[in-house]
Design an enzyme around this catalytic site. Structure first.
Site, PDB file in Angstrom:
ATOM      1  N   SER A 188       0.799  -1.224   0.000  1.00 54.29           N
ATOM      2  CA  SER A 188       0.000   0.000   0.000  1.00 54.29           C
ATOM      3  C   SER A 188       0.831   1.274   0.000  1.00 54.29           C
ATOM      4  O   SER A 188       0.382   2.304  -0.487  1.00 54.29           O
ATOM      5  CB  SER A 188      -0.945   0.008   1.202  1.00 54.29           C
ATOM      6  OG  SER A 188      -0.228  -0.050   2.418  1.00 54.29           O
ATOM      7  N   HIS A 216      -5.226  -4.219  -2.191  1.00 52.44           N
ATOM      8  CA  HIS A 216      -5.012  -3.182  -3.202  1.00 52.44           C
ATOM      9  C   HIS A 216      -4.971  -3.743  -4.623  1.00 52.44           C
ATOM     10  O   HIS A 216      -4.804  -2.987  -5.561  1.00 52.44           O
ATOM     11  CB  HIS A 216      -3.724  -2.415  -2.900  1.00 52.44           C
ATOM     12  CG  HIS A 216      -3.825  -1.553  -1.684  1.00 52.44           C
ATOM     13  ND1 HIS A 216      -4.252  -0.244  -1.716  1.00 52.44           N
ATOM     14  CD2 HIS A 216      -3.591  -1.825  -0.379  1.00 52.44           C
ATOM     15  CE1 HIS A 216      -4.260   0.253  -0.498  1.00 52.44           C
ATOM     16  NE2 HIS A 216      -3.854  -0.692   0.330  1.00 52.44           N
ATOM     17  N   LYS A 247     -11.541  -0.518  -1.059  1.00 53.19           N
ATOM     18  CA  LYS A 247     -10.688   0.002  -2.131  1.00 53.19           C
ATOM     19  C   LYS A 247     -11.483  -0.032  -3.445  1.00 53.19           C
ATOM     20  O   LYS A 247     -12.323   0.807  -3.666  1.00 53.19           O
ATOM     21  CB  LYS A 247      -9.393  -0.814  -2.207  1.00 53.19           C
ATOM     22  CG  LYS A 247      -8.634  -0.909  -0.879  1.00 53.19           C
ATOM     23  CD  LYS A 247      -8.161   0.427  -0.395  1.00 53.19           C
ATOM     24  CE  LYS A 247      -7.251   0.320   0.827  1.00 53.19           C
ATOM     25  NZ  LYS A 247      -7.904   0.415   2.109  1.00 53.19           N
TER      26      LYS A 247
END
Length: 401
Positions: A188, A216, A247
């Site tokens: 991240s 992610h 996300k």
């Protein structure tokens, strides 16, 4: 005389006040007054480009997901008022778990109230004080906190280094207990992509289990958006995939998917799962909708990759320091905290919001200006951001005038 309750925070207070003296804004207190679209928000009364929100596919503003949430609130109310093992399981929770398992081609799925809890709850359910955890040195805080909650012995290996993991596993080949390796798909802070296939080979060689956090990378990488494991062709060698809804899915919550049939036992020993109110029905309904959008709109991933490549190339051309990986997380590395604070404040003045990431939360203890690219960004918005970075870097003497 005993210490005051906050005395132990004195070093943190001094550090925090030092930062505030260097910055006209609180870098930890930016308020987005309201989003005007997926890519533009109102900050300090000004329209500001959002390049720090992790909203990779722009789905937090999905009209279909909003409609699903509104309809569900009207039908089912606003909350469950209990945990999954008590009164907090609605039919929607079962439906989302079945859908996630189907998307990942797995037999089981288990959902949590946040992505943070997904790591805490999965790790602490899988290992205990008699076991060994092997963690990538750059693991997210939720992975380290899950390790603490589990009580397992922790062995860190060098970031993205399968050979170092191999050596450390070899040293513990005669140790009692289970061994679990935990890595991330996309990291991240830097956007680095893990060599998952190589990690899977090491895992098989030593008979350990492998857990991958695809927070992610889900919805972002792989032909069908299942993440780095799909992209590198090693999904079958990953025992547990953990991720978040906050996300690319644009909502809140987390999950673990697996083929291991013991998942119902995990539900009964995972404290972050057992002792937290379950996700409210409108969040489940909107997540189901954005999950369908990810599946049915592959063009979002293609656009996201084009946009990430455009921003990465723009930063490189401007002489800024970025990583070698092209992913939706693109971080510009700076030399010191005062320089990073000036840069970040100047960007906000220019109408660009990015994340300011400071040591000790960053690799190599160097500050980062962390950008999150979206499929919804236009080429003009990306070019405007690159131009602002380039101008400010020249003004601060970071790059040549």
């Amino acid at each position: 005389m005993s210490e005051g309750i906050f005395d132990k925070l004195a070093p943190l207070k001094a550090s925090y006040e030092g930062l505030r003296e260097l910055s006209p804004r609180n870098p930890f207190g930016v308020v987005i007054e309201r989003p005007l679209s997926a890519t533009v928000g109102l900050i300090e009364g000004r329209e500001t480009l959002l390049f720090g929100t992790n909203n990779y596919l722009g789905l937090s503003q999905s009209e279909a997901a909003r409609d699903a949430a509104i309809e569900t609130v009207r039908e089912m109310g606003i909350g469950t008022t209990g945990s999954r093992i008590a009164n907090g399981t609605f039919s929607l929770h079962d439906r989302l778990e079945r859908r996630l398992a189907e998307v990942f081609h797995r037999r089981h799925a288990m959902i949590f109230s946040t992505g943070y809890q997904a790591n805490l709850g999965t790790i602490s359910a899988l290992v205990n004080k008699d076991d060994i955890l092997f963690l990538d040195a750059d693991s997210h805080a939720s992975i380290y906190d899950g390790a603490r909650l589990s009580g397992a012995q922790v062995i860190r290996f060098r970031h993205n280094d399968p050979a170092d993991l191999d050596r450390r596993l070899e040293r513990t080949k005669n140790a009692p207990g289970a061994r679990l390796i935990v890595v991330e798909g996309i990291y991240s802070m830097t956007g680095n992509i893990a060599p998952l296939k190589d990690f899977a080979d090491v895992k098989k060689k030593h008979g350990a289990a492998l857990m991958v956090d695809e927070a992610h990378s889900f919805g972002v990488l792989g032909e069908h958006g299942r993440g780095v494991a799909e992209m590198q062709g090693c999904e079958k060698d990953v025992d547990f995939i953990v991720g978040t809804f906050s996300k690319s899915l644009g909502t809140v919550g987390g999950y673990c998917v697996t083929d291991h049939d013991e998942i119902d036992l995990m539900r009964l020993c995972s404290r972050p799962y057992m002792f937290t109110a379950s996700l409210p029905p409108e969040i489940i309904a909107s997540t189901l909708t954005t999950l369908d959008e990810i599946q049915s709109r592959p063009e979002l991933r293609r656009q996201l990759h084009e946009n990430a490549a455009r921003l990465h190339a723009g930063f490189r051309k401007a002489g800024l320091k970025t990583g070698d990986f092209i992913s939706p997380v693109i971080a510009v590395t700076l030399e010191d905290v005062p320089q990073a604070l000036k840069f970040w404040n100047a960007l906000l003045e220019a109408g660009i919001y990015v994340n300011l990431s400071l040591p000790p939360a960053t690799p190599d203890n160097r500050p980062l200006l962390r950008c999150s690219v979206m499929a919804a960004h236009t080429a003009e918005q990306i070019d405007q951001t690159v131009d602002s970075f380039a101008r400010i870097a020249r003004e601060l003497g970071i790059t040549a005038a």
